[in-house]
Structures are given as structure tokens and as C-alpha cells.
Scaffold this active site. Sequence first.
Site, PDB file in Angstrom:
ATOM      1  N   SER A  60     -40.478 -32.361 -54.165  1.00 33.97           N
ATOM      2  CA  SER A  60     -39.231 -33.084 -53.909  1.00 33.97           C
ATOM      3  C   SER A  60     -38.012 -32.160 -53.971  1.00 33.97           C
ATOM      4  O   SER A  60     -38.039 -31.099 -54.606  1.00 33.97           O
ATOM      5  CB  SER A  60     -39.059 -34.208 -54.930  1.00 33.97           C
ATOM      6  OG  SER A  60     -40.202 -35.022 -54.974  1.00 33.97           O
TER       7      SER A  60
HETATM    8  N1  SAH Z   1     -43.624 -35.098 -58.135  1.00 31.45           N
HETATM    9  C1  SAH Z   1     -44.130 -34.143 -57.173  1.00 31.45           C
HETATM   10  C2  SAH Z   1     -43.841 -34.519 -55.731  1.00 31.45           C
HETATM   11  C3  SAH Z   1     -44.730 -35.621 -55.335  1.00 31.45           C
HETATM   12  S1  SAH Z   1     -45.032 -35.872 -53.610  1.00 31.45           S
HETATM   13  C4  SAH Z   1     -43.597 -32.756 -57.445  1.00 31.45           C
HETATM   14  O1  SAH Z   1     -42.697 -32.594 -58.273  1.00 31.45           O
HETATM   15  O2  SAH Z   1     -44.096 -31.819 -56.821  1.00 31.45           O
HETATM   16  C5  SAH Z   1     -45.906 -37.408 -53.812  1.00 31.45           C
HETATM   17  C6  SAH Z   1     -47.284 -37.310 -54.430  1.00 31.45           C
HETATM   18  O3  SAH Z   1     -47.746 -38.635 -54.665  1.00 31.45           O
HETATM   19  C7  SAH Z   1     -48.316 -36.665 -53.506  1.00 31.45           C
HETATM   20  O4  SAH Z   1     -48.923 -35.610 -54.183  1.00 31.45           O
HETATM   21  C8  SAH Z   1     -49.309 -37.795 -53.233  1.00 31.45           C
HETATM   22  O5  SAH Z   1     -50.643 -37.351 -53.085  1.00 31.45           O
HETATM   23  C9  SAH Z   1     -49.135 -38.651 -54.474  1.00 31.45           C
HETATM   24  N2  SAH Z   1     -49.562 -40.047 -54.364  1.00 31.45           N
HETATM   25  C10 SAH Z   1     -49.429 -40.906 -53.331  1.00 31.45           C
HETATM   26  N3  SAH Z   1     -49.929 -42.109 -53.652  1.00 31.45           N
HETATM   27  C11 SAH Z   1     -50.397 -42.022 -54.941  1.00 31.45           C
HETATM   28  C12 SAH Z   1     -51.022 -42.931 -55.843  1.00 31.45           C
HETATM   29  N4  SAH Z   1     -51.289 -44.207 -55.542  1.00 31.45           N
HETATM   30  N5  SAH Z   1     -51.350 -42.488 -57.080  1.00 31.45           N
HETATM   31  C13 SAH Z   1     -51.101 -41.199 -57.437  1.00 31.45           C
HETATM   32  N6  SAH Z   1     -50.518 -40.304 -56.627  1.00 31.45           N
HETATM   33  C14 SAH Z   1     -50.163 -40.701 -55.393  1.00 31.45           C
END
Ligand code: SAH
Length: 214
Positions: A60
Site C-alpha cells: 500500500s
Molecule cells: N498490508 C499489505 C498490503 C496488502 S494488499 C502490505 O502492507 O504490504 C492486500 C492483501 O490482501 C493481498 O496480499 C491479498 O492476497 C490479501 N487478501 C485478499 N483477500 C483476503 C482474505 N480474505 N483474507 C486474507 N488476505 C486477503
Amino acid sequence: MDIESQRQAMIALIEERGVTDPRVLNAMRRVPREEFVADAFRDRAYDDCALPATEGQTISQPYMVAAMTELLAPGPSDRILEIGTGTGYQCAVLSLLAREVVTIERLPGLAESAAERLTRMGYTNVEFHVGDGTLGWPERAPYDGIIVTAGAPEIPQPLYQQLAMGGRLVIPVGDDSLQTLLLVIRGETGPEIHEVSGCRFVRLIGAAGWHDDA
Ligand code: SAH
């Protein structure tokens, strides 16, 4: 500019954009973002934008990490649940602010490299899980705060139910092109919902989220 000055410039920009909580700014000063981006993007680690991570996911935008963390307001004695571990960057920031962090990622490869990275970097108060974060992690509930770093079609009820009374849920809700960042506070008489700003995240995929990754 050396990497240290770049990090300071990033914090100055975040401050300029309106994040004022000194605990949040200090935590972000202490986490080396360059360790979380792909090698090809290392020299852009401190640009204020989202960057590609592995498996088609993203790390992000720093301002968004700061703004969401400020809304979550994790205290030193809090237990925080994060949905969407991704690279582990947001998780590292949270681990400096809270007593413990429980984080869930649906893609095993990402979860594994984030766990390996954070352990190597010395963040010890984090518990990693692979699974569907829309269902929360009931075994460790209630949580003082829950942060969702992917975009949901609506507020997943299991997450609201796993909040402590007075607990705070920070979550982007909306369609694919645009979501509204919500702060949801669990109150005695029901949820208090604040609409904070527009934002754009990858899909939250799961039983109480989107049902595919189109
Ligand atoms: N917080 C992260 C950025 C996240 S991007 C950082 O600092 O790098 C969003 C993430 O959510 C992705 O890795 C995706 O695979 C995950 N995601 C999507 N749906 C999800 C779910 N139901 N449970 C857990 N993770 C999920």
C-alpha cells in the site's frame, strides 16, 4: 538522496497530508520500507505510491498506511487483527505500536515470505496465519482493533463481531474502482460508522468478501 533522507522526506510528506499522531509517524520512521518492495523497485521504496509485490498484489501507499494506522489508533496494550498481510509492511508498523498483532493472508506464498521477512527483521509480537480473513480469527478475539488492507463489498460481519466493545475496525468498502475508507466503532447500541475518504485497494476475497478475483 540517501535512503535515510528519503525516508525522512516520506514522513514529512505524510505529515503535510494531515497525519499528525507522533506515535504513528515515529513507527513509520523506524520501518525500512525498502526491505518490503521487490528489488527492481528498491530505489522507489519511498515514493508515496503503492508498488507491485509478488503474486499480483501490492504494498500500500505509505500515506494510506499512515492514515489507516492513525484511525486504528493502536495502543501499547492492544491486540490487533490485520487482514491482508501482503508484504508485511503494514504489519511491521502495527507491531511497533501494539502489544500483539495477529495477521491473516489468503495466499500461502505471500504469508510465508512476510513471516520470514518480519522474523528476520526482529518483529517478534506477530502471529501469522494463512486463511480467509473475512472470517477473522475467532480463537484470539476480541480485538481492540481490526484493519483490513483489501477492499470489501460490505462490512464482513464476523470482523465486527470479533471487535471488543469500543474496538475500532478500519476497512475500505465499495466497488472495484473506488472504495470508501470506513472507521467502524463497536458501541453498546450498535456500530458507529464514519466515512473517512476515498481509496483504492485490491479485492478482499472470501466468504464475507468478494467471491472471485476478477
Ligand atoms: N498490508 C499489505 C498490503 C496488502 S494488499 C502490505 O502492507 O504490504 C492486500 C492483501 O490482501 C493481498 O496480499 C491479498 O492476497 C490479501 N487478501 C485478499 N483477500 C483476503 C482474505 N480474505 N483474507 C486474507 N488476505 C486477503
